[in-house]
Write a protein that holds these residues in place. Structure first.
Motif, PDB file in Angstrom:
ATOM      1  N   GLU A  45      57.558 -14.504  13.368  1.00 19.69           N
ATOM      2  CA  GLU A  45      57.165 -15.906  13.297  1.00 19.69           C
ATOM      3  C   GLU A  45      56.250 -16.282  14.457  1.00 19.69           C
ATOM      4  OE1 GLU A  45      60.863 -18.060  10.959  1.00 19.69           O
ATOM      5  OE2 GLU A  45      61.056 -17.673  13.110  1.00 19.69           O
ATOM      6  N   ALA A  51      56.874 -20.910  10.938  1.00 19.64           N
ATOM      7  CA  ALA A  51      58.226 -20.525  10.522  1.00 19.64           C
ATOM      8  C   ALA A  51      58.195 -19.864   9.151  1.00 19.64           C
ATOM      9  CB  ALA A  51      59.138 -21.748  10.489  1.00 19.64           C
ATOM     10  N   CYS A  53      61.326 -18.936   7.582  1.00 20.18           N
ATOM     11  CA  CYS A  53      62.551 -19.270   6.852  1.00 20.18           C
ATOM     12  C   CYS A  53      63.378 -20.270   7.649  1.00 20.18           C
ATOM     13  CB  CYS A  53      63.374 -18.010   6.566  1.00 20.18           C
ATOM     14  SG  CYS A  53      63.840 -17.071   8.048  1.00 20.18           S
ATOM     15  N   ARG A  54      64.307 -20.862   6.945  1.00 17.07           N
ATOM     16  CA  ARG A  54      65.276 -21.764   7.565  1.00 17.07           C
ATOM     17  C   ARG A  54      66.642 -21.114   7.456  1.00 17.07           C
ATOM     18  NH1 ARG A  54      61.828 -25.190   4.713  1.00 17.07           N
ATOM     19  NH2 ARG A  54      63.148 -24.987   2.861  1.00 17.07           N
ATOM     20  N   ARG A  55      67.387 -21.091   8.540  1.00 14.79           N
ATOM     21  CA  ARG A  55      68.723 -20.531   8.507  1.00 14.79           C
ATOM     22  C   ARG A  55      69.644 -21.439   9.305  1.00 14.79           C
ATOM     23  NH1 ARG A  55      64.040 -18.190  11.012  1.00 14.79           N
ATOM     24  NH2 ARG A  55      64.550 -17.260  13.023  1.00 14.79           N
ATOM     25  N   GLY A  56      70.832 -21.559   8.804  1.00 12.64           N
ATOM     26  CA  GLY A  56      71.797 -22.441   9.437  1.00 12.64           C
ATOM     27  C   GLY A  56      72.957 -22.701   8.503  1.00 12.64           C
ATOM     28  N   THR A  63      60.555 -20.786   3.796  1.00 14.88           N
ATOM     29  CA  THR A  63      59.585 -21.877   3.804  1.00 14.88           C
ATOM     30  C   THR A  63      58.493 -21.539   2.779  1.00 14.88           C
ATOM     31  OG1 THR A  63      58.221 -20.842   5.505  1.00 14.88           O
ATOM     32  CG2 THR A  63      60.021 -22.284   6.247  1.00 14.88           C
TER      33      THR A  63
END
Length: 302
Positions: A45, A51, A53-56, A63
Motif C-alpha cells: 500500500e 489503500a 483493503c479495509r480490515r477490522g 477497496t
C-alpha cells in the motif's frame, strides 16, 4: 513505479489474502504470521500510495482500487508463470508452478488416482511445484476464470463460460440415511420412491436439485457446499441424501450410514476444466498426460 522483487512478494501475499477472503485464510495457506502478512500488505500500500483493503471488526473488504489491482495482477502472475515454464523448456527441464483446484473428498476414489499422478509428477519434474486447493465448484470456476488456478477437477456445472471442459471420470453416488433416522432400521427394505419422498433431503447447490429427480414431491430444506458437510447432515439422522459410494464406504462399515433400498444410483461426471484459448505449459501437459494415463490404467484393471 518500477517493480522490485519485494513488490512481487508483497503482491503475492496480497493476492493470497484476497483469494482466501481475509488474513486468517492467507496465514494458513502461506505459513506466515498475521503480523508478517500485515507487513507485506502495508508495504505494498505504501509503495502504491493508496489503500488496498479495509480490515477490522467489520471483516475484510477490498477497496475499489484494491479490487482493480488484484484483477490486473492476474495477467502479471500468469506471465511470470509462463516465463518460468518457457525458461524451463529452453533448459530441457519442466519447471514452474501448477495450481490445481478440485472438489473435496476425491482421495478415496480409486477411479481417480490423483495421489499416483502427484507422485509421478514429483519424480519426472522435481524442479516443478504443485499447489492444490480444495473448494466448491462455483469457487473453483471463479478462481480458474480469474487466473488464480491453472486447471480444476469438478462436477458438471452451468457456470462454465470461457472454460474448456473435458470429461475425466464417472463417480457413482448412492442414497443414504444415518443412524437415528426413522428409515435406518429397515433401510434395505425401503424401495418405494413415494415413501422416500416423504422425508427431507439434503443436497448440494451446484447439483440443481438433480437428486430429487427420482422422488416426485420430495423437498430439500438443507444444502451442503461439500461432501463433508453433506455427510454431517446425514449422520445427524435428520436427512437423507446422496454421497459418492467411495466416500460413504467407511461410514457404512462403521454402522453409521446405510444405503436406502437399491441405492437409487446416480452418476456424477467429473470434468477437467481449463481456460479456453490458453496455451498449456509443459508442466500442464505432463500433468494431463499422467492423469489420463492413470485413469485409463485403473479402468482397464477394473
Amino acid at each position: 513505479m518500477k517493480i522490485a522483487n519485494t513488490d512481487l512478494r508483497a503482491l503475492a501475499v496480497f493476492r493470497a489474502v484476497v483469494e482466501h477472503e481475509g488474513f486468517a485464510g492467507a496465514q494458513i495457506a502461506l505459513g506466515l504470521s498475521q503480523s508478517a502478512i500485515s507487513f507485506h500488505v502495508k508495504a505494498l500500500e505504501e509503495r502504491l500510495g493508496f489503500a488496498l483493503c479495509r480490515r477490522g471488526r467489520g471483516g475484510f473488504a477490498l477497496t475499489e482500487r484494491g479490487a482493480l489491482v488484484h484483477a490486473r495482477s492476474d495477467a502479471l502472475f500468469l506471465s511470470l508463470d509462463a516465463f518460468e515454464s518457457e525458461v524451463g523448456r529452453l533448459r530441457d527441464r519442466i519447471t514452474g508452478t501448477l495450481r490445481i483446484g478440485m472438489i473435496d473428498n476425491t482421495v478415496t476414489d480409486s477411479g481417480l488416482p490423483l495421489p499416483q499422478v502427484i507422485g509421478r509428477i514429483g519424480a519426472r519434474a522435481p524442479e516443478a511445484r504443485l499447489d492444490i486447493a480444495m473448494a466448491d465448484p462455483e469457487t473453483l470456476v471463479a478462481r480458474l476464470a480469474g487466473g488464480a488456478l491453472d486447471l480444476a477437477i469438478l462436477p458438471e456445472t452451468r457456470l462454465a463460460e470461457g472454460l474448456r471442459l473435458s470429461p475425466l471420470h464417472e463417480e457413482r453416488h448412492l442414497l443414504y440415511c444415518g443412524r437415528g433416522h426413522p428409515l435406518f432400521p429397515r433401510a434395505a427394505e425401503v424401495t418405494e420412491t413415494a415413501e422416500i419422498a416423504r422425508w427431507p433431503f439434503v443436497g448440494r447447490p451446484y447439483a440443481n436439485q438433480r437428486e430429487l429427480g427420482p422422488f416426485p414431491g420430495a423437498v430439500m430444506p438443507a444444502s451442503a457446499a461439500n461432501m463433508e458437510a453433506q455427510a454431517m447432515f446425514l449422520l445427524s439422522g435428520g436427512y437423507i441424501g446422496y454421497l459418492p459410494a467411495h466416500y460413504a464406504k467407511a461410514h457404512v462399515a462403521a454402522g453409521d450410514l446405510r444405503v436406502l433400498g437399491t441405492g437409487f444410483p446416480l452418476s456424477s461426471r467429473l470434468l477437467l476444466a481449463t481456460r479456453a484459448g490458453m496455451r498449456a505449459t509443459p508442466l500442464q501437459d505432463l500433468f494431463l498426460r499422467e492423469l489420463v494415463a492413470a485413469i485409463a490404467a485403473r479402468a482397464d484393471a477394473g
